[in-house]
Write an enzyme that holds these catalytic residues in place. Structure first.
Site, PDB file in Angstrom:
ATOM      1  N   ASN A 126       0.824  -1.107  -0.172  1.00  0.00           N
ATOM      2  CA  ASN A 126      -0.001   0.174   0.087  1.00  0.00           C
ATOM      3  C   ASN A 126       0.743   1.358  -0.212  1.00  0.00           C
ATOM      4  OD1 ASN A 126      -2.359   1.693   0.229  1.00  0.00           O
ATOM      5  ND2 ASN A 126      -3.272   0.207   1.522  1.00  0.00           N
ATOM      6  N   HIS A 139      22.355   0.756  12.761  1.00  0.00           N
ATOM      7  CA  HIS A 139      23.703   1.476  12.867  1.00  0.00           C
ATOM      8  C   HIS A 139      24.235   0.989  14.276  1.00  0.00           C
ATOM      9  CE1 HIS A 139      23.859   3.589   9.043  1.00  0.00           C
ATOM     10  NE2 HIS A 139      22.780   3.798   9.148  1.00  0.00           N
ATOM     11  N   ALA A 180      -2.124  -2.643  13.359  1.00  0.00           N
ATOM     12  CA  ALA A 180      -1.635  -1.173  12.889  1.00  0.00           C
ATOM     13  C   ALA A 180      -0.583  -0.643  13.830  1.00  0.00           C
ATOM     14  CB  ALA A 180      -2.741  -0.367  12.778  1.00  0.00           C
ATOM     15  N   THR A 194      10.033  -6.705  16.342  1.00  0.00           N
ATOM     16  CA  THR A 194      11.371  -6.820  16.841  1.00  0.00           C
ATOM     17  C   THR A 194      11.864  -8.261  17.006  1.00  0.00           C
ATOM     18  OG1 THR A 194      11.090  -6.687  19.380  1.00  0.00           O
ATOM     19  CG2 THR A 194      11.347  -4.441  18.224  1.00  0.00           C
ATOM     20  N   LYS A 195      10.948  -9.137  17.188  1.00  0.00           N
ATOM     21  CA  LYS A 195      11.289 -10.561  17.548  1.00  0.00           C
ATOM     22  C   LYS A 195      10.615 -11.458  16.325  1.00  0.00           C
ATOM     23  CE  LYS A 195      13.577 -10.373  21.533  1.00  0.00           C
ATOM     24  NZ  LYS A 195      13.117  -9.292  22.277  1.00  0.00           N
ATOM     25  N   ARG A 243       3.708  -8.279  20.146  1.00  0.00           N
ATOM     26  CA  ARG A 243       3.448  -9.624  21.054  1.00  0.00           C
ATOM     27  C   ARG A 243       2.258 -10.178  20.544  1.00  0.00           C
ATOM     28  NH1 ARG A 243       7.274  -8.793  24.513  1.00  0.00           N
ATOM     29  NH2 ARG A 243       7.502  -7.174  25.716  1.00  0.00           N
TER      30      ARG A 243
HETATM   31  C1  LIG Z   1      -4.616  -6.589  14.308  1.00  0.00           C
HETATM   32  C2  LIG Z   1      -6.087  -6.546  14.272  1.00  0.00           C
HETATM   33  C3  LIG Z   1      -6.377  -7.149  12.843  1.00  0.00           C
HETATM   34  C4  LIG Z   1      -6.855  -7.230  15.297  1.00  0.00           C
HETATM   35  O1  LIG Z   1      -8.007  -7.215  15.177  1.00  0.00           O
HETATM   36  P1  LIG Z   1      -9.164  -8.194  16.085  1.00  0.00           P
HETATM   37  O2  LIG Z   1      -8.561  -9.594  15.938  1.00  0.00           O
HETATM   38  O3  LIG Z   1     -10.361  -7.792  15.878  1.00  0.00           O
HETATM   39  O4  LIG Z   1      -8.508  -7.743  17.647  1.00  0.00           O
HETATM   40  P2  LIG Z   1      -9.296  -6.897  18.839  1.00  0.00           P
HETATM   41  O5  LIG Z   1      -9.802  -5.883  18.043  1.00  0.00           O
HETATM   42  O6  LIG Z   1     -10.387  -8.172  19.426  1.00  0.00           O
HETATM   43  O7  LIG Z   1      -8.202  -6.653  19.920  1.00  0.00           O
HETATM   44  C5  LIG Z   1      -7.608  -7.497  20.563  1.00  0.00           C
HETATM   45  C6  LIG Z   1      -6.865  -6.752  21.643  1.00  0.00           C
HETATM   46  O8  LIG Z   1      -5.585  -6.190  21.044  1.00  0.00           O
HETATM   47  C7  LIG Z   1      -5.579  -4.883  21.065  1.00  0.00           C
HETATM   48  N1  LIG Z   1      -5.432  -4.158  19.798  1.00  0.00           N
HETATM   49  C8  LIG Z   1      -5.871  -4.576  18.550  1.00  0.00           C
HETATM   50  N2  LIG Z   1      -5.014  -4.084  17.733  1.00  0.00           N
HETATM   51  C9  LIG Z   1      -4.122  -3.233  18.274  1.00  0.00           C
HETATM   52  C10 LIG Z   1      -2.964  -2.628  17.616  1.00  0.00           C
HETATM   53  N3  LIG Z   1      -2.939  -2.252  16.307  1.00  0.00           N
HETATM   54  N4  LIG Z   1      -2.147  -2.137  18.384  1.00  0.00           N
HETATM   55  C11 LIG Z   1      -2.219  -2.315  19.715  1.00  0.00           C
HETATM   56  N5  LIG Z   1      -3.333  -3.091  20.424  1.00  0.00           N
HETATM   57  C12 LIG Z   1      -4.048  -3.547  19.601  1.00  0.00           C
HETATM   58  C13 LIG Z   1      -7.083  -4.444  21.339  1.00  0.00           C
HETATM   59  O9  LIG Z   1      -7.082  -3.096  22.131  1.00  0.00           O
HETATM   60  C14 LIG Z   1      -7.295  -5.526  22.301  1.00  0.00           C
HETATM   61  O10 LIG Z   1      -6.918  -5.406  23.500  1.00  0.00           O
HETATM   62  P3  LIG Z   1      -7.642  -5.780  25.059  1.00  0.00           P
HETATM   63  O11 LIG Z   1      -7.895  -7.332  24.919  1.00  0.00           O
HETATM   64  O12 LIG Z   1      -6.867  -5.375  25.980  1.00  0.00           O
HETATM   65  O13 LIG Z   1      -9.012  -4.854  24.857  1.00  0.00           O
HETATM   66  C15 LIG Z   1      -6.457  -5.006  14.193  1.00  0.00           C
HETATM   67  O14 LIG Z   1      -6.706  -4.383  15.387  1.00  0.00           O
HETATM   68  C16 LIG Z   1      -5.490  -4.135  13.246  1.00  0.00           C
HETATM   69  O15 LIG Z   1      -4.590  -3.501  13.891  1.00  0.00           O
HETATM   70  N6  LIG Z   1      -5.897  -4.193  12.106  1.00  0.00           N
HETATM   71  C17 LIG Z   1      -5.275  -3.156  11.096  1.00  0.00           C
HETATM   72  C18 LIG Z   1      -6.134  -2.194  10.561  1.00  0.00           C
HETATM   73  C19 LIG Z   1      -5.166  -1.164   9.612  1.00  0.00           C
HETATM   74  O16 LIG Z   1      -4.137  -0.973   9.484  1.00  0.00           O
HETATM   75  N7  LIG Z   1      -5.795  -1.200   8.355  1.00  0.00           N
HETATM   76  C20 LIG Z   1      -5.216  -0.620   7.171  1.00  0.00           C
HETATM   77  C21 LIG Z   1      -5.027  -1.471   6.208  1.00  0.00           C
HETATM   78  S1  LIG Z   1      -4.420  -2.413   5.005  1.00  0.00           S
END
Ligand SMILES: CC(C)(COP(=O)(O)OP(=O)(O)OC[C@H]1O[C@@H](n2cnc3c(N)ncnc32)[C@H](O)[C@@H]1OP(=O)(O)O)[C@@H](O)C(=O)NCCC(=O)NCCS
Length: 182
Positions: free
Chosen positions: A78, A108, A154, A159-160, A174
């Site tokens: 993207n 570095h 997102a 790092t691991k 994680r």
């Molecule tokens: C990773 C992802 C797919 C997970 O979705 P999901 O399986 O529905 O997960 P949930 O919404 O149930 O979240 C689970 C836990 O992880 C946390 N979490 C979810 N995404 C997170 C992120 N990106 N960073 C930090 N924590 C995150 C939530 O807050 C939740 O925490 P909690 O249990 O303490 O409440 C989604 O959150 C995400 O980041 N999608 C990417 C969106 C994006 O970038 N789109 C552009 C696209 S190409």
């Protein structure tokens, strides 16, 4: 429709230009306004790859004849994502890499008295398996492998190593879930 045709022609023109410069383009792919500034022969792009506007494929260090950036067939990158490789960054097939990601296989060295960037380059290859999805603004740092079918949330900083079929989030990333395998 007209815009689509113009974009198609421009994409083809870019593919021809980069092929002439030495990029290994294995078949039809979709190249928006991307940048591959140097070491073109070290870049391999699989069939059906789509690189959206602002993608940068940057190869640093010596041109030693080895492939340093490899994008598997059908992978989509993207907008405004940068892959910065001095050793090797390999992304598998049918991955989706979100906008504004930064994937680099080097650092570095840091230490007392060193100015930023003055320390030697320390690199370790990155491998992202097939069918991975990296959300927006993900950073992937040196030496990381991400197993097939994994999702990185997102804004995460990886790092691991991340095992296959995992959902990993945060800084540092994680694993929070394991997905059923295909
Ligand atoms: C990773 C992802 C797919 C997970 O979705 P999901 O399986 O529905 O997960 P949930 O919404 O149930 O979240 C689970 C836990 O992880 C946390 N979490 C979810 N995404 C997170 C992120 N990106 N960073 C930090 N924590 C995150 C939530 O807050 C939740 O925490 P909690 O249990 O303490 O409440 C989604 O959150 C995400 O980041 N999608 C990417 C969106 C994006 O970038 N789109 C552009 C696209 S190409």
């Amino acid at each position: 429709m007209i815009l689509r045709v113009i974009q198609g022609v421009a994409s083809r023109g870019r593919a021809i230009m980069y092929r002439l410069l030495g990029v290994q383009i294995e078949g039809a792919c979709w190249l928006r306004a991307i940048e591959i500034p140097r070491h073109h022969r070290a870049v391999r792009i699989g069939v059906g790859v789509m690189l959206d506007r602002g993608t940068v494929l940057l190869v640093s260090g010596e041109a030693n004849g080895s492939e340093k950036i490899v994008l598997g067939r059908g992978t989509y990158v993207n907008r405004s994502t940068m892959i910065d490789a001095s050793e090797r960054v390999e992304i598998g097939e049918r991955c989706m890499i979100g906008p504004f990601c930064y994937i680099t296989d080097h650092d570095h060295a840091v230490g007392a008295g060193l100015d930023p960037g003055e320390g030697e380059l320390i690199s370790a290859p990155i491998r992202i398996g097939n069918r991975c999805w990296l959300g927006a603004h993900v950073s992937v740092l040196k030496g990381v492998s991400i197993g097939e079918g994994s999702v990185i949330g997102a804004g995460s900083v990886v790092t691991k190593p991340v095992p296959a079929n995992s959902v990993a989030v945060g800084n540092p990333a994680r694993v929070i879930k394991t997905l059923p395998s295909k």
